[in-house]
Design an enzyme around this catalytic site. Structure first.
Site, short mmCIF file in Angstrom:
data_model
loop_
_atom_site.label_atom_id
_atom_site.label_comp_id
_atom_site.label_asym_id
_atom_site.label_seq_id
_atom_site.Cartn_x
_atom_site.Cartn_y
_atom_site.Cartn_z
CD GLU A 195 -14.03 -40.41 -6.27
OE1 GLU A 195 -15.11 -39.87 -5.96
OE2 GLU A 195 -13.95 -41.61 -6.63
CD GLU A 306 -20.75 -39.28 -9.01
OE1 GLU A 306 -21.17 -40.43 -8.79
OE2 GLU A 306 -19.57 -38.92 -8.76
#
Length: 391
Positions: A195, A306
């Site tokens: 990520e 997120e």
């Protein structure tokens, strides 16, 4: 939350127990700080309070990993074909670099971790880790997403330009981020992810600046991996960019827009996963030996936002995702991810095949996709969190 230095005890042993706990805590913190913070050859003080240590690249935290001990950073691999160099982005997108000082070639800039950083966390043992059980179908752990994704093929990398904002958070123990996920394995205990993106996380960094970050895990966030360089694993090669440092400038509502272009791809020769910023600055790589499923290829790529919804007030959090505005507001108001591509087995960048979009709680944060000649595959996303339709 945070660590309680003096838990409640009773009886005449209270003072002794407090002193012993305090001593043991200090000892543990000092041990971990020595493990994370390597001896620098130069130190740069940033006006935002960060201390950047220039550490010889062969002495960075990565090489404490049992699988990497004794190694040195590898030379850059071949980039994917059809690589578009239209994104002419400056290296000076971080606050610390605005001082005019820099690290010498052969060293890497590492953001120094301080005692108060560790004390803000839930525990010393989990410092620098995402605590979650991941699942695309549910967000019962308080993590909520608005993402675009592709799945069903073999993927060897991903690229996108991600709009940077300064979202407001309700609690210092929540975060808001926008990133690329490169994923393999199942959403159980064997999930592998790589990520990279930007995040606001007061618990991790001690402030509300959006910061450039990386993450990895090979066991669904249980025991392996971490943010940035807070554990051994990711090998940094860039002498110009500090992972975890604050980003500047950021986008403004109805004003200037700023995005960062990131690419993650698998080196066909050695199998390692490389990270690049902008138009050619290699940040470093995740060695393939860290992973199980990602040793071969990814089976899903995600892009988007997120947040953590801790329900600290009993209602849905008012923590913003992206700009804090819904997707339908469009350019200069909503957040975006643009020019999304994936890398195929031939080491070529290709447009996204069959992009899907999903928002876990669309009344709180939503997403709308599109495509055009300038931005290729893109979407707007985000939202304010708690509102009339998201109580």
């Amino acid at each position: 939350m945070g660590i309680d230095l003096f838990p409640q005890t009773s009886g005449q042993n209270q003072t002794f127990l407090r002193e012993k706990e305090f001593y043991n805590l200090k000892k543990t913190i000092n041990f971990n700080l020595q493990r994370i913070n390597k001896t620098p050859v130069k130190t740069i003080h940033s006006f935002d309070g960060d201390i950047i240590d220039c550490v010889p690249s062969h002495k960075q935290p990565a090489f404490d990993h049992p699988l990497l001990r004794g190694q040195k950073p590898l030379l850059p691999p071949d980039r994917p074909r059809e690589f578009n160099r239209l994104d002419n982005l400056s290296h000076n997108f971080q606050l610390w670099s605005l001082s005019g000082e820099s690290c010498l070639e052969g060293t890497i800039p590492i953001r120094r971790i301080k005692e108060q950083d560790m004390l803000r966390g839930c525990s010393i043992s989990t410092f620098g880790r995402k605590l979650k059980r991941v699942g695309r179908e549910t967000s019962g752990d308080g993590h909520e997403h608005a993402v675009g994704y592709v799945s069903g093929n073999e993927y060897y990398g991903a690229k996108a330009s991600i709009n940077v904002w300064d979202p407001q958070l309700e609690s210092q123990y929540e975060f808001s981020l926008s990133q690329i996920w490169v994923i393999a394995g199942s959403f159980g205990e064997d999930l592998n992810t790589i990520e990279a993106g930007w995040q606001v996380s007061p618990e991790l960094y001690g402030d509300s600046y959006p910061r450039f970050f990386t993450y990895w895990t090979s066991d669904s966030y249980q025991g392996t991996g971490c943010y940035n360089l807070l554990c051994s694993g990711f090998v940094q090669t860039s002498s110009k960019i500090a992972i975890g440092a604050a980003i500047s400038p950021t986008s403004s509502y109805k004003g200037g827009q700023f995005d960062i272009s990131l690419m993650i791809w698998k080196d066909p020769k050695h199998g390692n996963w490389w990270l690049e910023y902008g138009s050619g600055e290699l940040i470093g790589y995740w060695p393939s030996s860290l992973f199980t499923h990602l040793k071969d290829h990814a089976t899903m790529v995600q892009f988007g936002g997120e947040i953590v919804n801790s329900m600290s007030t009993g209602s849905h959090t008012s923590t913003q995702m992206g700009s804090g505005h819904f997707a339908e507001e469009g350019f200069a108001k909503a957040s975006y991810v643009r020019n999304m591509q994936v890398v195929d087995s031939d080491n070529s960048l290709i447009p996204l095949p069959n992009l899907k979009v999903v928002a876990d709680h669309p009344n709180c944060y939503n997403i709308q996709q599109g495509t055009n000649n300038g931005w290729g595959n893109y979407f707007y996303y985000g939202g304010p969190g708690r509102n009339v339709k998201c109580p």
